[in-house]
Design a protein around this motif. Structure first.
Motif, PDB file in Angstrom:
ATOM      1  N   THR A  86      34.332  40.419  42.854  1.00 27.37           N
ATOM      2  CA  THR A  86      34.346  40.297  41.396  1.00 27.37           C
ATOM      3  C   THR A  86      35.721  39.884  40.894  1.00 27.37           C
ATOM      4  O   THR A  86      35.842  39.036  39.996  1.00 27.37           O
ATOM      5  CB  THR A  86      33.927  41.628  40.752  1.00 27.37           C
ATOM      6  OG1 THR A  86      32.626  42.002  41.231  1.00 27.37           O
ATOM      7  CG2 THR A  86      33.900  41.522  39.236  1.00 27.37           C
ATOM      8  N   VAL A  87      36.768  40.466  41.445  1.00 26.86           N
ATOM      9  CA  VAL A  87      38.131  40.102  41.044  1.00 26.86           C
ATOM     10  C   VAL A  87      38.375  38.616  41.293  1.00 26.86           C
ATOM     11  O   VAL A  87      38.960  37.911  40.455  1.00 26.86           O
ATOM     12  CB  VAL A  87      39.167  40.969  41.792  1.00 26.86           C
ATOM     13  CG1 VAL A  87      40.572  40.429  41.582  1.00 26.86           C
ATOM     14  CG2 VAL A  87      39.088  42.422  41.328  1.00 26.86           C
ATOM     15  N   ALA A  88      37.931  38.124  42.430  1.00 27.77           N
ATOM     16  CA  ALA A  88      38.112  36.696  42.737  1.00 27.77           C
ATOM     17  C   ALA A  88      37.352  35.833  41.727  1.00 27.77           C
ATOM     18  O   ALA A  88      37.860  34.793  41.273  1.00 27.77           O
ATOM     19  CB  ALA A  88      37.641  36.399  44.154  1.00 27.77           C
TER      20      ALA A  88
ATOM     21  N   HIS B 214      29.388  52.881  32.475  1.00 30.55           N
ATOM     22  CA  HIS B 214      29.381  51.452  32.138  1.00 30.55           C
ATOM     23  C   HIS B 214      29.983  50.556  33.218  1.00 30.55           C
ATOM     24  O   HIS B 214      30.832  49.704  32.940  1.00 30.55           O
ATOM     25  CB  HIS B 214      30.089  51.211  30.805  1.00 30.55           C
ATOM     26  CG  HIS B 214      29.245  51.533  29.607  1.00 30.55           C
ATOM     27  ND1 HIS B 214      28.196  50.754  29.213  1.00 30.55           N
ATOM     28  CD2 HIS B 214      29.292  52.572  28.740  1.00 30.55           C
ATOM     29  CE1 HIS B 214      27.634  51.279  28.140  1.00 30.55           C
ATOM     30  NE2 HIS B 214      28.274  52.394  27.828  1.00 30.55           N
ATOM     31  N   GLY B 215      29.547  50.766  34.447  1.00 32.78           N
ATOM     32  CA  GLY B 215      29.946  49.862  35.513  1.00 32.78           C
ATOM     33  C   GLY B 215      31.359  50.045  36.020  1.00 32.78           C
ATOM     34  O   GLY B 215      31.856  49.204  36.780  1.00 32.78           O
ATOM     35  N   ASN B 216      32.033  51.115  35.634  1.00 36.64           N
ATOM     36  CA  ASN B 216      33.397  51.373  36.097  1.00 36.64           C
ATOM     37  C   ASN B 216      33.374  52.209  37.373  1.00 36.64           C
ATOM     38  O   ASN B 216      32.932  53.358  37.362  1.00 36.64           O
ATOM     39  CB  ASN B 216      34.189  52.109  35.013  1.00 36.64           C
ATOM     40  CG  ASN B 216      34.563  51.227  33.851  1.00 36.64           C
ATOM     41  OD1 ASN B 216      35.511  50.447  33.930  1.00 36.64           O
ATOM     42  ND2 ASN B 216      33.798  51.334  32.769  1.00 36.64           N
TER      43      ASN B 216
ATOM     44  N   MET C  32      26.981  50.323  41.517  1.00 39.21           N
ATOM     45  CA  MET C  32      26.872  51.651  40.912  1.00 39.21           C
ATOM     46  C   MET C  32      25.950  52.560  41.710  1.00 39.21           C
ATOM     47  O   MET C  32      26.102  53.782  41.683  1.00 39.21           O
ATOM     48  CB  MET C  32      26.406  51.540  39.462  1.00 39.21           C
ATOM     49  CG  MET C  32      27.445  50.906  38.537  1.00 39.21           C
ATOM     50  SD  MET C  32      29.062  51.736  38.563  1.00 39.21           S
ATOM     51  CE  MET C  32      28.667  53.277  37.719  1.00 39.21           C
ATOM     52  N   ALA C  33      25.002  51.994  42.425  1.00 41.35           N
ATOM     53  CA  ALA C  33      24.201  52.809  43.344  1.00 41.35           C
ATOM     54  C   ALA C  33      25.065  53.264  44.528  1.00 41.35           C
ATOM     55  O   ALA C  33      25.006  54.428  44.949  1.00 41.35           O
ATOM     56  CB  ALA C  33      22.995  52.018  43.833  1.00 41.35           C
TER      57      ALA C  33
ATOM     58  N   PRO D 264      32.782  43.382  34.345  1.00 44.90           N
ATOM     59  CA  PRO D 264      32.450  42.202  35.152  1.00 44.90           C
ATOM     60  C   PRO D 264      31.839  42.571  36.503  1.00 44.90           C
ATOM     61  O   PRO D 264      31.025  41.799  37.035  1.00 44.90           O
ATOM     62  CB  PRO D 264      33.797  41.504  35.304  1.00 44.90           C
ATOM     63  CG  PRO D 264      34.527  41.843  34.041  1.00 44.90           C
ATOM     64  CD  PRO D 264      34.152  43.280  33.772  1.00 44.90           C
ATOM     65  N   LEU D 265      32.206  43.721  37.067  1.00 47.44           N
ATOM     66  CA  LEU D 265      31.608  44.161  38.327  1.00 47.44           C
ATOM     67  C   LEU D 265      30.099  44.324  38.169  1.00 47.44           C
ATOM     68  O   LEU D 265      29.314  43.831  38.994  1.00 47.44           O
ATOM     69  CB  LEU D 265      32.237  45.484  38.770  1.00 47.44           C
ATOM     70  CG  LEU D 265      31.603  46.166  39.989  1.00 47.44           C
ATOM     71  CD1 LEU D 265      31.871  45.347  41.252  1.00 47.44           C
ATOM     72  CD2 LEU D 265      32.134  47.592  40.147  1.00 47.44           C
TER      73      LEU D 265
END
Length: 588
Positions: free
Chosen positions: A360-362, A50-52, A125-126, A105-106
């Motif tokens: 993404t964090v920003a 899941h995007g982690n 993720m790729a 969110p990433l």
């Protein structure tokens, strides 16, 4: 078998394999039976990542941690995989059972804010999974969340096949994706080649949950029937070992009605389809280290395992095989799940995704508004809370504005919301994108339908069934009001009507709607998951009067940003309560 000091076990095994085909001389001139040699294969499995990628909580802007001190992310999984690959006496395959490109969110950022279909960038993720060098990935239902163009581009960016045998192209009647692969595996120097067939099965619920993306394009066939079709083909084409990577749990149940194939059929596949050695499965987010299911046709034991979610666990399946008279036989198998909190993050995976993670964090730390008070969702599954009314107000405003001037403009607009996260909080003061994303953690879009007063009551009765019965006079323990096996997002609440939920009464007789004519007609704002049948709530699967494909999370962000202030006085209207025999559970 005797091992010589200073000689590796693999070398001894290889020498044994080379001599296994030659008959041994025995007294009396007779030839002995061919000697068998033992080999080892390890299959590692991930699912529901899941995007982690990083061990990071984007909603809290800190390293991920939970009450059990689990860690998350592909970078953690990669460290476990690399440890096992370094073992000298086994050959390793790595599979994933789906739900990869949605959930953080990433992942959302590179589907919505800077979509890879527009920029041409490689999906994070790729990048992460290519560093890990998977052998195959199965498509999960969440792979379809952002539409087929993004999914197809992500597949092209992978360095390994993406499988989904039961996703069929409506136009051609053929598999829309690669159904299976047969990997030629070396078990050591001079060892005969082992052919491992890997069949991928995706979840039929995609036809409901992402109808807007797949309707008229793809159909999703029964997983048991699909396995029964393809396993014999794989065997006929030379597969010595057959593995299934299935995005469907092992409970045999579904969250939707009988109009679609079973959502969680992995144990049924093992039981009903002969010729399968093991199943890696996902979707249910459960930690299932090892389960054996007896195949009814052959009596063989099929090994199953599920590695939890988000990269918290890695499944390890170990197979013992022998080779005799030119045939492979699986003589032993076992599995377990390994905890990713026992290792550090793989630096190569972190490096591959660092720039996208930083971006993404920003983004999620941008301030969108100021809240006059702290708003929390901790009690939203059993109390009327302002933070859920915030969702309902935004949904109501959006639908009301969209229907202005139409034939439905005169109808009252109701709204449905659910408590997705108990930890969601808008702090007093600055509210950031991450706070809003933490409240609405899914990529749902907003729709609206017409319901009667009677249908609203039936819907609320369905949601109210999930509360445990609480007799009058019994002590009130909030944590015991909800069945822990029922996800919080099943406790749907309405705005726009007043009602009581009497949890001392039998299921189906708990809702009292005040001042609502059963024949009255309402416009009801609802997310696409519910409207498409997710959760099998009654009456809601009906034609939309509004569907602009607007993501609810972004609507919340835009509403807050446009006003600059989040003040409960602007949207909080207490309209429902839990009662026992008519008396409020939590006071007046």
């Amino acid at each position: 078998m005797t091992f010589t000091p200073g000689v590796s076990r693999r070398a001894v095994l290889a020498a044994s394999a080379a001599s296994a085909a030659a008959p041994l001389a025995v007294s009396g001139g007779a030839a002995a039976a061919p000697k068998t040699t033992t080999y080892h294969l390890t299959v590692l499995g991930t699912s529901d990542t899941h995007g982690n990628v990083y061990n990071w909580d984007y909603y809290k802007d800190t390293e991920y941690d939970d009450s059990a001190h689990n860690d998350v992310g592909v970078a953690k999984l990669a460290s476990l995989v690399n440890q096992i690959r370094a073992e000298r006496d086994t050959t390793t395959l790595v599979l994933d059972a789906g739900d990869t490109i949605q959930g953080t969110p990433l992942a959302t950022y590179y589907a919505k804010q800077e979509p890879i279909t527009t920029t041409g960038a490689k999906h994070p993720m790729a990048r992460a999974m290519n560093v890990l060098h998977y052998d195959a990935v199965t498509l999960g239902n969440h792979e379809f969340n952002y539409g087929l163009p993004l999914l197809n581009l992500w597949i092209r960016q992978l360095g390994f096949p993406a499988l989904a045998a039961n996703a069929v192209d409506v136009r051609t009647g053929r598999p829309a994706f690669t159904p299976y692969v047969i990997k030629r595996v070396s078990l050591g120097r001079h060892a005969p080649t082992l052919r491992v067939g890997i069949l991928g099965l995706t979840n039929p619920g995609t036809a409901i949950w992402d109808r807007v993306h797949v309707e008229g394009r793809l159909r999703f066939e029964d997983l048991v029937a699909t396995a029964a079709k393809w396993v014999p083909i794989m065997r006929a084409r030379g597969a010595d070992v057959v593995l299934i990577s299935a995005h469907g749990g092992d409970s045999g149940t579904s969250s939707y009605g009988p109009e679609l194939p079973v959502e969680n059929p992995s144990a049924l596949i093992a039981e009903r389809v002969p010729g399968i050695d093991a199943i890696l499965f996902g979707h249910a987010h459960a930690d299932v280290p090892q389960r054996f299911v007896t195949n009814l046709a052959t009596g063989e034991q099929v090994l199953l395992s599920e590695p939890s979610r988000w990269g918290q666990r890695l499944t390890r399946m170990d197979f013992t095989l022998t080779r005799s008279r030119g045939r492979w036989t699986v003589t032993g198998k076992k599995s377990t799940t390994l905890n990713s909190n026992t290792v550090g993050e793989d630096p190569a995976v972190l490096a591959a995704v660092r720039a996208q993670h930083t971006r993404t964090v920003a983004y999620v730390n941008q301030v969108v508004a100021r809240s006059t008070v702290e708003l929390s969702a901790a009690e939203s599954r059993y109390r009327d809370t302002p933070i859920l009314d915030f969702i309902n107000r935004v949904q109501t405003d959006t639908v009301t504005a969209a229907l202005a001037g139409t034939e439905h403009a005169g109808l009252p607009v109701l709204s449905i919301a659910a408590p997705f996260s108990r930890t969601a909080v808008f702090p007093q003061g600055d509210v950031k994108i991450k706070d809003v994303a933490g409240l609405y953690i899914y990529d749902n879009t907003l729709e609206a339908v017409i319901l009667t007063g009677a249908e609203v009551k039936a819907y609320l009765e369905y949601s109210a069934k999930y509360f445990r019965t609480l007799a009058p006079g019994a002590p009130v323990v909030p944590a015991d009001l909800n069945d822990p096996a029922v996800p919080d997002y099943n406790y749907d609440v309405f705005s726009g009507v007043d009602y009581d939920i009497d949890i001392s009464r039998p299921v189906g007789e708990r809702i009292t709607l005040r001042g609502v004519d059963p024949a009255a007609r309402f416009v009801v704002a609802v997310n696409n998951y519910r409207r498409s049948g997710g959760g099998n709530f009654p009456g809601i699967v009906t034609g939309q009067v509004y569907n602009a494909q607007q993501e609810i999370r972004q609507l919340l962000i835009d509403w807050a940003q446009a006003r600059g202030v989040i003040d409960p006085a602007d949207f909080f209207v207490p309209n429902w309560r839990l009662v026992r025999a008519g008396e409020p559970v939590f006071g007046a």
